[in-house]
Scaffold this active site. Structure first.
Site, PDB file in Angstrom:
ATOM      1  N   GLY A  14       0.876  -1.104   0.149  1.00 21.70           N
ATOM      2  CA  GLY A  14      -0.008  -0.118   0.071  1.00 21.70           C
ATOM      3  C   GLY A  14       0.939   1.081   0.220  1.00 21.70           C
ATOM      4  O   GLY A  14       2.014   1.199  -0.415  1.00 21.70           O
ATOM      5  N   THR A  96      -9.170   2.009  12.200  1.00 20.71           N
ATOM      6  CA  THR A  96      -9.940   2.187  13.306  1.00 20.71           C
ATOM      7  C   THR A  96     -11.061   1.182  13.383  1.00 20.71           C
ATOM      8  O   THR A  96     -11.691   0.750  12.570  1.00 20.71           O
ATOM      9  CB  THR A  96     -10.492   3.475  13.535  1.00 20.71           C
ATOM     10  N   SER A 133       3.655  -0.820  10.183  1.00 21.48           N
ATOM     11  CA  SER A 133       2.205  -0.197  10.358  1.00 21.48           C
ATOM     12  C   SER A 133       2.376   0.606  11.452  1.00 21.48           C
ATOM     13  O   SER A 133       2.938   0.136  12.558  1.00 21.48           O
ATOM     14  CB  SER A 133       1.100  -1.308  10.251  1.00 21.48           C
ATOM     15  N   GLU A 164       6.923   4.235  10.155  1.00 19.49           N
ATOM     16  CA  GLU A 164       7.413   5.004   8.798  1.00 19.49           C
ATOM     17  C   GLU A 164       6.921   6.526   9.195  1.00 19.49           C
ATOM     18  O   GLU A 164       5.808   6.705   9.663  1.00 19.49           O
ATOM     19  CB  GLU A 164       6.702   4.336   7.618  1.00 19.49           C
ATOM     20  N   LEU A 230       1.825  16.811  15.262  1.00 20.29           N
ATOM     21  CA  LEU A 230       1.624  17.544  14.309  1.00 20.29           C
ATOM     22  C   LEU A 230       0.306  17.980  14.279  1.00 20.29           C
ATOM     23  O   LEU A 230      -0.233  19.078  13.704  1.00 20.29           O
ATOM     24  CB  LEU A 230       1.939  16.681  13.070  1.00 20.29           C
ATOM     25  N   CYS A 279      -3.690   8.813   8.796  1.00 18.62           N
ATOM     26  CA  CYS A 279      -3.017   8.515  10.064  1.00 18.62           C
ATOM     27  C   CYS A 279      -3.640   9.526  11.274  1.00 18.62           C
ATOM     28  O   CYS A 279      -3.867   8.968  12.375  1.00 18.62           O
ATOM     29  CB  CYS A 279      -1.563   8.860   9.928  1.00 18.62           C
ATOM     30  N   LYS A 282      -6.767   8.689  13.479  1.00 18.17           N
ATOM     31  CA  LYS A 282      -6.565   7.420  13.731  1.00 18.17           C
ATOM     32  C   LYS A 282      -5.849   7.144  14.828  1.00 18.17           C
ATOM     33  O   LYS A 282      -5.928   6.362  15.692  1.00 18.17           O
ATOM     34  CB  LYS A 282      -6.199   6.378  12.447  1.00 18.17           C
TER      35      LYS A 282
HETATM   36  C1  UDX Z   1       1.064  12.291   8.124  1.00 19.14           C
HETATM   37  C2  UDX Z   1       2.791  12.639   8.961  1.00 19.14           C
HETATM   38  O1  UDX Z   1       3.089  13.971   8.376  1.00 19.14           O
HETATM   39  C3  UDX Z   1       3.803  11.593   8.421  1.00 19.14           C
HETATM   40  O2  UDX Z   1       4.823  11.872   9.227  1.00 19.14           O
HETATM   41  C4  UDX Z   1       3.026  10.196   8.731  1.00 19.14           C
HETATM   42  O3  UDX Z   1       4.042   9.191   8.661  1.00 19.14           O
HETATM   43  C5  UDX Z   1       1.538  10.022   8.486  1.00 19.14           C
HETATM   44  O4  UDX Z   1       0.860  10.858   8.721  1.00 19.14           O
HETATM   45  P1  UDX Z   1       0.231  12.457   5.588  1.00 19.14           P
HETATM   46  O5  UDX Z   1      -1.093  12.400   6.492  1.00 19.14           O
HETATM   47  O6  UDX Z   1       0.470  11.833   4.453  1.00 19.14           O
HETATM   48  O7  UDX Z   1       1.355  12.391   6.833  1.00 19.14           O
HETATM   49  O8  UDX Z   1       0.366  14.147   5.174  1.00 19.14           O
HETATM   50  P2  UDX Z   1       0.424  15.577   6.251  1.00 19.14           P
HETATM   51  O9  UDX Z   1       1.522  16.278   5.197  1.00 19.14           O
HETATM   52  O10 UDX Z   1       1.052  15.089   7.599  1.00 19.14           O
HETATM   53  O11 UDX Z   1      -1.027  15.979   6.002  1.00 19.14           O
HETATM   54  C6  UDX Z   1      -1.968  15.530   6.917  1.00 19.14           C
HETATM   55  C7  UDX Z   1      -3.137  16.484   6.871  1.00 19.14           C
HETATM   56  O12 UDX Z   1      -2.760  17.627   7.448  1.00 19.14           O
HETATM   57  C8  UDX Z   1      -3.506  16.916   5.333  1.00 19.14           C
HETATM   58  O13 UDX Z   1      -4.958  16.876   5.316  1.00 19.14           O
HETATM   59  C9  UDX Z   1      -2.938  18.311   5.154  1.00 19.14           C
HETATM   60  O14 UDX Z   1      -3.641  19.234   4.302  1.00 19.14           O
HETATM   61  C10 UDX Z   1      -3.255  18.767   6.802  1.00 19.14           C
HETATM   62  N1  UDX Z   1      -2.362  20.112   6.991  1.00 19.14           N
HETATM   63  C11 UDX Z   1      -0.805  19.670   7.149  1.00 19.14           C
HETATM   64  C12 UDX Z   1      -2.755  21.337   7.147  1.00 19.14           C
HETATM   65  O15 UDX Z   1      -4.115  21.356   7.312  1.00 19.14           O
HETATM   66  N2  UDX Z   1      -1.952  22.206   7.511  1.00 19.14           N
HETATM   67  C13 UDX Z   1      -0.783  22.045   7.781  1.00 19.14           C
HETATM   68  O16 UDX Z   1       0.153  23.193   8.248  1.00 19.14           O
HETATM   69  C14 UDX Z   1       0.081  20.754   7.373  1.00 19.14           C
HETATM   70  P1  ADP Z   2      -1.005   1.856   4.429  1.00 20.70           P
HETATM   71  O1  ADP Z   2      -1.560   3.419   4.044  1.00 20.70           O
HETATM   72  O2  ADP Z   2      -0.882   1.893   5.839  1.00 20.70           O
HETATM   73  O3  ADP Z   2      -0.050   1.478   3.503  1.00 20.70           O
HETATM   74  P2  ADP Z   2      -2.898   0.281   2.943  1.00 20.70           P
HETATM   75  O4  ADP Z   2      -4.437   0.049   2.740  1.00 20.70           O
HETATM   76  O5  ADP Z   2      -2.419   1.446   1.450  1.00 20.70           O
HETATM   77  O6  ADP Z   2      -2.434   1.140   3.979  1.00 20.70           O
HETATM   78  O7  ADP Z   2      -2.074  -1.025   2.435  1.00 20.70           O
HETATM   79  C1  ADP Z   2      -2.142  -2.228   3.343  1.00 20.70           C
HETATM   80  C2  ADP Z   2      -2.011  -3.353   2.203  1.00 20.70           C
HETATM   81  O8  ADP Z   2      -2.023  -4.387   2.935  1.00 20.70           O
HETATM   82  C3  ADP Z   2      -3.432  -3.441   1.495  1.00 20.70           C
HETATM   83  O9  ADP Z   2      -3.139  -3.465   0.019  1.00 20.70           O
HETATM   84  C4  ADP Z   2      -3.673  -4.838   1.853  1.00 20.70           C
HETATM   85  O10 ADP Z   2      -4.336  -5.745   0.861  1.00 20.70           O
HETATM   86  C5  ADP Z   2      -2.553  -5.627   2.349  1.00 20.70           C
HETATM   87  N1  ADP Z   2      -2.763  -6.662   3.313  1.00 20.70           N
HETATM   88  C6  ADP Z   2      -3.544  -6.663   4.370  1.00 20.70           C
HETATM   89  N2  ADP Z   2      -3.617  -7.778   5.230  1.00 20.70           N
HETATM   90  C7  ADP Z   2      -2.600  -8.546   4.347  1.00 20.70           C
HETATM   91  C8  ADP Z   2      -2.014  -9.981   4.675  1.00 20.70           C
HETATM   92  N3  ADP Z   2      -2.440 -10.907   5.622  1.00 20.70           N
HETATM   93  N4  ADP Z   2      -1.319 -10.603   3.849  1.00 20.70           N
HETATM   94  C9  ADP Z   2      -0.810  -9.556   2.615  1.00 20.70           C
HETATM   95  N5  ADP Z   2      -1.394  -8.470   2.401  1.00 20.70           N
HETATM   96  C10 ADP Z   2      -2.001  -7.872   3.315  1.00 20.70           C
END
Ligand code: UDX
Ligand code: ADP
Ligand code: UDX
Length: 471
Positions: A14, A96, A133, A164, A230, A279, A282
């Site tokens: 994913g 969730t 994850s 990550e 954040l 993220c 959740k």
């Molecule tokens: C976040 C964390 O940044 C990352 O470190 C973690 O691994 C996963 O979650 P992500 O959700 O991909 O990453 O994007 P991010 O850039 O953090 O933005 C999250 C949300 O906050 C978005 O909807 C963005 O538009 C919003 N945002 C971000 C704001 O509204 N204002 C800001 O100043 C920054």
């Molecule tokens: P993330 O944003 O955390 O990477 P995603 O939903 O994009 O989440 O990716 C998670 C992936 O893990 C999905 O493509 C799903 O099909 C896969 N997955 C879930 N359970 C298993 C499993 N038991 N074996 C292999 N793949 C799995």
């Protein structure tokens, strides 16, 4: 001396597993990396000859082009990849929980558990198992229990936590030059050795001083805490944006002035219609759940408020649209520009745009939507999920997905900017203005527009965190 890692398997192809392990393969040509997933369509897309990858991420295509077929492989044969690997990343989804104990708060670990059981069933020799994850604290402990209870003789599993921190839209840059790589392990000689084996993989391109090694539980909690901090900044600036709109201050001037204090810093202070993504919400709800489980209700309430403020911000923005359009939007057309949760991704998980469109539909408006990257099926799916009582035919009667911003805006009463796509800054607003009903309104939920210029054209403009109501 730790044996070097030669083969890596990543379970889950994913948003996290795909880019992360593609970059590991690119940077470590001596390591064979196989990314597996149960979802065949997803794997087929990763393997597609014309590189129609299942996720959009700037720079990803180039990485996959270079490494795929060399030392990067995508497969549905989960068992074979587990068996061959020295080190296994578990990067499956952890949504969730929707029902049962902790519904709406706790993480659903069913996917983590099933992947862990698969590893125990299949492995015939020792492995390092890495939790990638985002999971609640002590998940590694549960994984260890499952692995140890089900493993074969002479098979030992060392568990690491390696959360990550990449953000979608900048994943490849984040992976190439991470602020830090965090690895948690048990502080036993075996745990420390496993930690060193994984650190050596990253050391192929990440400076050693950026690779932090800590205890297992600190590592797990750090990820939740970082995301909570954040998100807290965004809810804080968003709460101030409401105050600005009602006083005469300008939230951007405020953010700039605050950000100059090096103790505060300038990043993550962009006021918006609300944060989204897979993220933040959740992870905070997870933190709330953990706090309650250990009987810390004040801590739980503190973090819950960050999510509540985000809900308030989305609701407040939708209400501003209705109030401004003379208190009714029944049968009016609202053009929503952007549906992804942020720019440079096609991901819509928890996107504020979903909540906005939902509010408009409940007010009996017509909505046109344009997003440069989100697949149309995804938009229909999200709207069906957010309006479970509405049959899809009813939704499709009120919503049109447009092929461009211009098409979306045609004959509409108002434009709502929901995602900060760069192309929305470069629109020819004069052309758009001429196609709209008058008075033509623009609601900028991302503070990306040049409001004075739009007003000159004739638009009535409302921006988050700006005092000018109209004019
Ligand atoms: C976040 C964390 O940044 C990352 O470190 C973690 O691994 C996963 O979650 P992500 O959700 O991909 O990453 O994007 P991010 O850039 O953090 O933005 C999250 C949300 O906050 C978005 O909807 C963005 O538009 C919003 N945002 C971000 C704001 O509204 N204002 C800001 O100043 C920054
Ligand atoms: P993330 O944003 O955390 O990477 P995603 O939903 O994009 O989440 O990716 C998670 C992936 O893990 C999905 O493509 C799903 O099909 C896969 N997955 C879930 N359970 C298993 C499993 N038991 N074996 C292999 N793949 C799995
Ligand atoms: C503060 C602001 O820092 C300053 O910019 C403003 O002009 C006045 O208010 P001050 O109260 O003098 O300054 O000291 P500060 O260093 O900010 O500490 C305030 C309190 O926070 C102290 O009790 C300090 O011990 C505590 N603190 C500070 C923490 O508990 N943890 C920290 O990380 C920092």
């Amino acid at each position: 001396m730790v044996a070097p890692v030669k083969k890596i398997c990543c379970i889950g192809a994913g948003y996290v597993g795909g880019p992360t392990c593609a970059v590991i393969a690119l940077k470590c040509p001596q390591i064979e990396v196989t990314i597996v997933d149960l979802n065949k369509a997803r794997i087929d897309a990763w393997n597609s000859p014309d590189y129609q990858l299942p996720i959009y991420e700037p720079g990803l295509l180039e990485v996959v082009r270079q490494a795929r077929g060399r030392n990067l492989f995508f497969s549905t044969d989960v068992d074979a990849a587990i068996e061959a690997a020295d080190l296994i990343f578990v990067s499956v989804n952890t949504p969730t929980k929707k029902s049962g104990v902790g519904a709406g708060y706790a993480a659903d670990l069913a996917y983590v558990e099933s992947a862990t059981r698969r590893i125990a069933d299949v492995a015939t020799r020792s492995k390092i198992v890495v939790e990638k994850s985002t999971v609640p604290c002590r998940t590694a402990e549960s994984m260890r229990t499952i692995l140890e209870a089900n493993s074969k003789p002479n098979c030992r599993f060392d568990i690491l936590s390696n959360p990550e921190f990449l953000a979608e839209g900048t994943a490849i840059d984040d992976l190439f030059a991470p602020d830090r790589v965090l690895i948690g392990s048990l502080q036993t000689p075996e745990g420390v050795a496993a930690c060193e084996a994984l650190a050596s993989v990253y050391a192929n391109w990440v400076p050693r001083e950026r690779i932090l090694t800590v205890g297992l539980w600190s590592s797990e909690l750090s990820k939740l805490a970082a995301n909570a901090m954040l998100a807290q900044r965004i809810s804080s600036i968003n709460s101030l944006s409401a105050l600005c709109e009602n006083t005469g201050a300008n939230v951007e001037e405020l953010a700039h002035a605050m950000g100059r204090d090096t103790r505060i810093g300038p990043k993550f202070l962009r006021a918006s219609v609300g944060f989204g993504g897979s993220c933040f919400q959740k992870d905070i709800l997870n933190l709330v759940y953990i706090s309650e489980s250990v009987h810390l209700p004040e801590v739980a309430a503190y973090w819950r408020q960050v999510v509540e403020m985000n809900e308030y911000q989305k609701h407040r923005f939708a209400k501003t649209v209705v109030d401004t359009l003379f208190n009714t939007i029944t049968n009016k057309t609202i053009a929503v520009l952007g549906f992804a949760f942020k720019a440079d991704t096609g991901d819509t998980r928890e996107s504020p745009a979903i909540a906005l469109v939902r509010s408009f539909l409940l007010e009996s408006a017509k909505v046109t939507i344009y997003d440069p990257k989100v697949p149309h099926e995804q938009i229909w799916l999200d709207l069906s999920e957010t309006l479970p009582d509405w049959p899809i035919e009813k939704i499709q009667k009120s919503v049109t997905i447009a092929p461009s911003a211009l098409e979306a805006a045609k004959k509409s009463e108002a434009i709502v900017i929901a995602t900060e796509w760069k192309e929305f800054r470069e629109i020819d607003w004069k052309v758009i203005y001429d196609t709209m009903k008058k008075p033509a309104f623009v609601f900028d939920g991302r503070l990306i527009l040049d409001a004075p210029k739009l007003r000159e054209i004739g638009f009535r403009v409302k921006q988050i965190g700006r005092p000018e109501v109209l004019a």
